[in-house]
Structure formats: C-alpha cells, structure tokens
Scaffold this motif. Structure first.
Motif, PDB file in Angstrom:
ATOM      1  N   GLY A 124       0.826  -1.197   0.000  1.00  0.00           N
ATOM      2  CA  GLY A 124       0.000   0.000   0.000  1.00  0.00           C
ATOM      3  C   GLY A 124       0.860   1.246   0.000  1.00  0.00           C
ATOM      4  N   TRP A 125       0.647   2.090   1.008  1.00  0.00           N
ATOM      5  CA  TRP A 125       1.404   3.348   1.067  1.00  0.00           C
ATOM      6  C   TRP A 125       2.796   3.127   1.647  1.00  0.00           C
ATOM      7  CZ3 TRP A 125       3.251   6.821   4.844  1.00  0.00           C
ATOM      8  CH2 TRP A 125       3.584   8.086   4.351  1.00  0.00           C
ATOM      9  N   MET A 126       2.897   2.305   2.678  1.00  0.00           N
ATOM     10  CA  MET A 126       4.198   2.003   3.263  1.00  0.00           C
ATOM     11  C   MET A 126       4.990   1.085   2.333  1.00  0.00           C
ATOM     12  SD  MET A 126       4.689   3.608   6.094  1.00  0.00           S
ATOM     13  CE  MET A 126       3.839   4.405   7.477  1.00  0.00           C
ATOM     14  N   ILE A 127       6.321   1.165   2.432  1.00  0.00           N
ATOM     15  CA  ILE A 127       7.192   0.376   1.569  1.00  0.00           C
ATOM     16  C   ILE A 127       8.266  -0.298   2.425  1.00  0.00           C
ATOM     17  CG2 ILE A 127       8.788   0.420  -0.390  1.00  0.00           C
ATOM     18  CD1 ILE A 127       7.417   2.985  -1.321  1.00  0.00           C
ATOM     19  N   GLY A 128       8.197  -1.599   2.536  1.00  0.00           N
ATOM     20  CA  GLY A 128       9.273  -2.346   3.166  1.00  0.00           C
ATOM     21  C   GLY A 128       9.327  -2.330   4.671  1.00  0.00           C
ATOM     22  N   ALA A 129       8.581  -1.467   5.326  1.00  0.00           N
ATOM     23  CA  ALA A 129       8.606  -1.349   6.782  1.00  0.00           C
ATOM     24  C   ALA A 129       7.338  -0.595   7.210  1.00  0.00           C
ATOM     25  CB  ALA A 129       9.855  -0.610   7.258  1.00  0.00           C
ATOM     26  N   PRO A 130       6.944  -0.701   8.482  1.00  0.00           N
ATOM     27  CA  PRO A 130       5.729  -0.008   8.929  1.00  0.00           C
ATOM     28  C   PRO A 130       5.923   1.481   9.189  1.00  0.00           C
ATOM     29  CG  PRO A 130       6.655  -1.284  10.722  1.00  0.00           C
ATOM     30  CD  PRO A 130       7.469  -1.624   9.498  1.00  0.00           C
ATOM     31  N   LEU A 131       7.073   2.003   8.859  1.00  0.00           N
ATOM     32  CA  LEU A 131       7.327   3.441   8.981  1.00  0.00           C
ATOM     33  C   LEU A 131       8.397   3.815   7.961  1.00  0.00           C
ATOM     34  CD1 LEU A 131       9.530   4.161  12.134  1.00  0.00           C
ATOM     35  CD2 LEU A 131       9.449   1.990  10.954  1.00  0.00           C
ATOM     36  N   GLY A 132       8.602   5.119   7.766  1.00  0.00           N
ATOM     37  CA  GLY A 132       9.689   5.585   6.914  1.00  0.00           C
ATOM     38  C   GLY A 132       9.471   5.382   5.431  1.00  0.00           C
ATOM     39  N   ARG A 133       8.301   5.740   4.941  1.00  0.00           N
ATOM     40  CA  ARG A 133       7.993   5.488   3.531  1.00  0.00           C
ATOM     41  C   ARG A 133       9.015   6.112   2.580  1.00  0.00           C
ATOM     42  NH1 ARG A 133       5.528   7.505  -1.602  1.00  0.00           N
ATOM     43  NH2 ARG A 133       4.129   5.845  -2.261  1.00  0.00           N
ATOM     44  N   ASP A 134       9.319   7.403   2.760  1.00  0.00           N
ATOM     45  CA  ASP A 134      10.253   8.081   1.863  1.00  0.00           C
ATOM     46  C   ASP A 134      11.705   7.718   2.138  1.00  0.00           C
ATOM     47  OD1 ASP A 134       8.065   9.242   0.765  1.00  0.00           O
ATOM     48  OD2 ASP A 134       8.496  11.284   1.434  1.00  0.00           O
ATOM     49  N   TYR A 135      11.952   7.008   3.241  1.00  0.00           N
ATOM     50  CA  TYR A 135      13.324   6.621   3.531  1.00  0.00           C
ATOM     51  C   TYR A 135      13.884   5.707   2.437  1.00  0.00           C
ATOM     52  CZ  TYR A 135      17.523   4.913   5.704  1.00  0.00           C
ATOM     53  OH  TYR A 135      18.840   4.600   5.930  1.00  0.00           O
ATOM     54  N   VAL A 136      12.998   5.104   1.664  1.00  0.00           N
ATOM     55  CA  VAL A 136      13.440   4.313   0.511  1.00  0.00           C
ATOM     56  C   VAL A 136      14.398   5.132  -0.353  1.00  0.00           C
ATOM     57  CG1 VAL A 136      12.681   3.204  -1.623  1.00  0.00           C
ATOM     58  CG2 VAL A 136      11.385   2.860   0.491  1.00  0.00           C
ATOM     59  N   ASN A 137      14.086   6.404  -0.584  1.00  0.00           N
ATOM     60  CA  ASN A 137      14.970   7.281  -1.360  1.00  0.00           C
ATOM     61  C   ASN A 137      16.332   7.433  -0.699  1.00  0.00           C
ATOM     62  OD1 ASN A 137      13.297   8.076  -3.565  1.00  0.00           O
ATOM     63  ND2 ASN A 137      12.146   9.400  -2.198  1.00  0.00           N
ATOM     64  N   PHE A 138      16.327   7.662   0.611  1.00  0.00           N
ATOM     65  CA  PHE A 138      17.570   7.923   1.328  1.00  0.00           C
ATOM     66  C   PHE A 138      18.444   6.675   1.411  1.00  0.00           C
ATOM     67  CE2 PHE A 138      15.045  11.246   3.957  1.00  0.00           C
ATOM     68  CZ  PHE A 138      15.076  12.107   2.881  1.00  0.00           C
ATOM     69  N   SER A 194       5.894  13.641  19.824  1.00  0.00           N
ATOM     70  CA  SER A 194       4.952  14.672  19.389  1.00  0.00           C
ATOM     71  C   SER A 194       4.390  14.363  18.012  1.00  0.00           C
ATOM     72  CB  SER A 194       5.663  16.022  19.354  1.00  0.00           C
ATOM     73  OG  SER A 194       6.656  16.026  18.338  1.00  0.00           O
ATOM     74  N   PRO A 195       3.271  14.979  17.653  1.00  0.00           N
ATOM     75  CA  PRO A 195       2.749  14.811  16.291  1.00  0.00           C
ATOM     76  C   PRO A 195       3.752  15.163  15.191  1.00  0.00           C
ATOM     77  CG  PRO A 195       1.058  15.725  17.716  1.00  0.00           C
ATOM     78  CD  PRO A 195       2.312  15.713  18.522  1.00  0.00           C
ATOM     79  N   PRO A 196       4.527  16.262  15.296  1.00  0.00           N
ATOM     80  CA  PRO A 196       5.526  16.506  14.255  1.00  0.00           C
ATOM     81  C   PRO A 196       6.562  15.389  14.156  1.00  0.00           C
ATOM     82  CG  PRO A 196       5.118  18.519  15.485  1.00  0.00           C
ATOM     83  CD  PRO A 196       4.421  17.425  16.222  1.00  0.00           C
ATOM     84  N   ALA A 197       6.974  14.840  15.311  1.00  0.00           N
ATOM     85  CA  ALA A 197       7.943  13.745  15.287  1.00  0.00           C
ATOM     86  C   ALA A 197       7.344  12.494  14.656  1.00  0.00           C
ATOM     87  CB  ALA A 197       8.432  13.442  16.704  1.00  0.00           C
ATOM     88  N   VAL A 198       6.076  12.238  14.927  1.00  0.00           N
ATOM     89  CA  VAL A 198       5.413  11.081  14.329  1.00  0.00           C
ATOM     90  C   VAL A 198       5.329  11.239  12.809  1.00  0.00           C
ATOM     91  CG1 VAL A 198       3.217   9.839  14.152  1.00  0.00           C
ATOM     92  CG2 VAL A 198       4.145  10.443  16.401  1.00  0.00           C
ATOM     93  N   ALA A 199       4.999  12.444  12.345  1.00  0.00           N
ATOM     94  CA  ALA A 199       4.976  12.687  10.899  1.00  0.00           C
ATOM     95  C   ALA A 199       6.347  12.439  10.291  1.00  0.00           C
ATOM     96  CB  ALA A 199       4.513  14.115  10.614  1.00  0.00           C
ATOM     97  N   MET A 200       7.385  12.905  10.972  1.00  0.00           N
ATOM     98  CA  MET A 200       8.755  12.669  10.508  1.00  0.00           C
ATOM     99  C   MET A 200       9.048  11.175  10.419  1.00  0.00           C
ATOM    100  SD  MET A 200      12.288  13.533  12.553  1.00  0.00           S
ATOM    101  CE  MET A 200      11.980  12.169  13.701  1.00  0.00           C
ATOM    102  N   MET A 201       8.655  10.411  11.441  1.00  0.00           N
ATOM    103  CA  MET A 201       8.922   8.972  11.452  1.00  0.00           C
ATOM    104  C   MET A 201       8.119   8.240  10.386  1.00  0.00           C
ATOM    105  SD  MET A 201       9.303   7.956  15.484  1.00  0.00           S
ATOM    106  CE  MET A 201       7.925   8.896  16.143  1.00  0.00           C
ATOM    107  N   MET A 202       6.870   8.629  10.194  1.00  0.00           N
ATOM    108  CA  MET A 202       6.044   7.978   9.180  1.00  0.00           C
ATOM    109  C   MET A 202       6.658   8.126   7.797  1.00  0.00           C
ATOM    110  SD  MET A 202       2.229   9.066  10.438  1.00  0.00           S
ATOM    111  CE  MET A 202       1.585   8.873   8.781  1.00  0.00           C
TER     112      MET A 202
END
Length: 404
Positions: A40-54, A149-157
């Motif tokens: 779905g939206w997540m890729i390879g792990a339950p968090l860090g979707r865009d981390y795939v790029n990094f 915090s919510p900003p930290a959760v957004a960062m982790m997601m």
C-alpha cells in the motif's frame, strides 16, 4: 545571544490534554496509512515510507549508477523490483548530492535495520535539540513530549531527517554569536535543504551574525566539492538540470498531488482556487513578515522563550513549499511555548501541532487548513514575543548567565 533559562519541571493538566490529543491524532494518522500493508502506502517497513529514497540513492551512486536518480522510469522499476511492489510508488530523490555523505553510512545496512537506526538517530537528535533549548532545566517530560509529538510522528512515518536538521538549526541559533564556526557547521548541515539554510542565513545576516555565515559558506563549499570528487560531477549535473526543474514544476505548475502535505500559505491559496499571481502575492506577504519577525526575534535575544520558535517557523513558512514532516525541525523550539507553567502558545500553534500528522488526510477532504494554521502560528507567536517586554528579573538572570 543569551542562554535560555526556561523552566518546565512538570506537565500540567492542560499539557497532558495536548499530549493525549496529539497521541490520538498520531495513532489515527499512522493506522490510516495501513502500516501492515507493504503493498500500500508504506514500503518495506511499517514506517519511513520516503526513507526508501535515502537508502537507495547512495547505493546506486556508489555502485556507479547515479544516472538512475534522474531516470525516473528506471528508478521506479528498481524500487518496485527491490521491494516487490505491484505499482509505481512515484518516488524521487530530490536532495543535493552532498546529502549522500549523511545518508551513505545508513544505507550500508539492510533496509529494515537501516530505517530503524535512522529513526532512532533522528529521535536522539530531537532530544538533544530540546535539551539545548531548555538548557539548565531537568526537562525529562519535555524530551518525551517532543520525541513522541505529532511533528515527530509525521517525521517517522515519512522517514525524513527533521531530528538531524532540528539539532543543526538549534546549534546555529544558540552558537551564532559565541561560536560562529560551530554555527557555520550547523548551517552546512542545513544546506541539504538549501532553501531553509538560505532563509535562516538571511535572518542571521539581518541580525548582524555574519561570521557564522562565512563559516557556513566555507564548509558547504568543501562538502559540495568533495561530493563532486567522490560521487562524480554528473550526479550534480543531473540534480541541477533534471531534479531541480522537476521539483520546481511541482510548485509553480501546482501539481497538488505531488505536494499534498505542504503547510504553506501558497499551497493553501492555490488549493483553494486562488489564481497563481494572487497566491504568489499572498506568499510574498507572508515571507516578508516572516523575515522581519525572524530578524526581530534574533535581535531581541535567542534565549528569550518563544524566540527560537519564531525564527525556525519563520524560516519554514518563508518557503512556497514545506512539507508537514519538516515541522519536526521546529518541534524542540515549540515545546517551551506549548508546555509548562509559562506556556503561551496561540490556539493556531496548538492546532498546527496537533494536526500535523493528518495533513494527507485533510487534503483528501479538501481541507488545506495546515497551510493557514502554520503561518498563523508563526504570526501569533511573533506578535506575542515582540510585544512582551522582559521583566527586570529575567534581564538580571540573562546578565548573570552571560557572565558565566
């Protein structure tokens, strides 16, 4: 710049209410992304979707396949093959090549350990930045309030590096006068988001802190030169001629789908149907106010409660595009105005703090409210800071600390 003397030993009932609401919103946002579904939206792990790029970008460059970063069909095919995806996730590595120095050590790990270590490092940096802002106080509760915090959760997601950038920005603000070289190194780290580093640099220049800018420019130049020598000039050519124009077109041509988590006045205006010229005029007015507010806050002393929040928020909302996960950069600076006995956060600041993780959900319902709330939070906190005259006791404390 004087040292901060904020005191936040415990959390009040109001503080706990904000924390509870933030936890509920964050959990809702995470569950809405179906973290168990890697197709779905997540890729390879339950968090860090865009981390795939990094994770993938440094692997490709070090393997001599850096051209693939600007060959979007080939890049998409590689991502889909590595993670067994059935559809193109529409990813793009959009950062300048010297960012690879930061990313390469983590990419040496398999993906899941890499994203977990990356997340832990960013949370640790958030905690360190918070300690710098609330210096000389216990602050244990505040550290948890920021890291969960919510900003930290957004960062982790999304798997971004708001914690590292928060620490760099905090060092810049608190060391610009006393240790300009340290602040310059912080600016060089922030140059991985050049627009943010430039906005902060202009405010520092306006406030008279030019020595750290010289150090920052020198360190950044060295990093860019080393990256060209290490990764090849072609990687920089691809970034400048392909990646930057693509990213710019998302904003100027207003591809709302590609920048749907933006929290800027420009995005809110364009998404609401305001014509392009008028939306740019609105953003221009916000940017000018933010620039002036940031300079004024720096001149009044970064040790004053609320000053770091005003400066960092100003550097963010000056941009026509800033994503919701970038608010993690401001989380340590915002915490003292949100929590504690002397909390003075505006309603817009509280609302922006709570709603950050659901930016994508809000857009599904055609509600670009964060593009209004975040600039409003900056304006409200700037007015509160600039209209507040320091009490004699505070001035005496600042003088005593400056002499230490």
């Amino acid at each position: 710049m004087s040292v901060s003397t904020l005191s936040v030993p415990t959390l009040s009932v109001r503080d706990r209410a904000i924390l509870g609401a933030g936890a509920a919103v964050s959990l809702l946002a995470w569950l809405a992304m179906r973290p168990w579904d890697f197709q779905g939206w997540m890729i390879g792990a339950p968090l860090g979707r865009d981390y795939v790029n990094f994770w993938l970008a440094p692997r490709l460059v070090l393997a001599g396949q850096g051209a693939m970063l600007t060959d979007l069909p080939a890049y998409a095919e590689t991502v889909m093959g590595l993670f067994g995806l059935r559809r193109d996730p529409m990813l793009l590595f959009s950062y300048p090549p010297h960012t690879l120095f930061l990313l390469a050590p983590f990419s040496a790990l398999p993906f899941i350990p890499a994203v977990l270590v990356w997340t832990a490092v960013n949370l640790a940096c958030l905690a360190l930045a918070t300690r710098l802002v609330i210096r000389r106080t216990p602050g244990g509760a505040m550290l948890w309030a920021v890291c969960l915090s919510p900003p930290a959760v957004a960062m982790m997601m999304y798997g971004h590096f708001g914690g590292i950038l928060a620490l760099a920005a905090t060092l810049v603000l608190f060391e610009a006068e006393r240790r300009p070289v340290v602040a310059g190194i912080g600016l060089a780290v922030l140059s991985v988001k050049p627009q943010f580093a430039c906005a902060l640099g202009v405010m520092l220049l306006g406030a008279g802190y030019w020595r750290c800018l010289l150090a920052g420019a020198a360190v950044t130049f060295v990093l860019v030169a080393l990256s060209a020598a290490t990764f090849g000039v072609a990687v920089w050519q691809g970034f400048l001629t392909v990646t930057l124009p693509i990213q710019s077109a998302f904003v100027t041509a207003f591809n709302a789908k590609m920048i749907e988590t933006s929290v800027t006045a420009y995005f809110a205006a364009r998404f609401s149907g305001v014509p392009g010229a008028a939306a740019w005029a609105i953003q221009g007015a916000v940017s000018l106010f933010a620039l002036g507010a940031g300079i004024a806050a720096l001149r009044r002393g970064i040790g004053r409660k609320g000053a770091p929040a005003v400066v960092i928020l100003a550097a963010l909302v000056m941009q026509p595009y800033v994503s919701h996960y970038d608010l993690a950069i401001a989380a340590p600076a915002l915490a003292p105005v949100l929590f504690g006995r002397e909390a003075d956060a505006s309603p817009a600041t509280v609302a922006a703090w709570l709603l950050v993780p659901i930016a994508r959900i809000l857009i599904v319902f055609d509600l670009p409210v964060l593009g209004v709330l975040v600039p409003s939070a900056m304006v409200a906190q700037a007015i509160r800071l600039l209209s507040d005259k320091p009490a004699p006791a505070r001035a005496a404390d600042a003088r005593m600390l400056a002499e230490c």
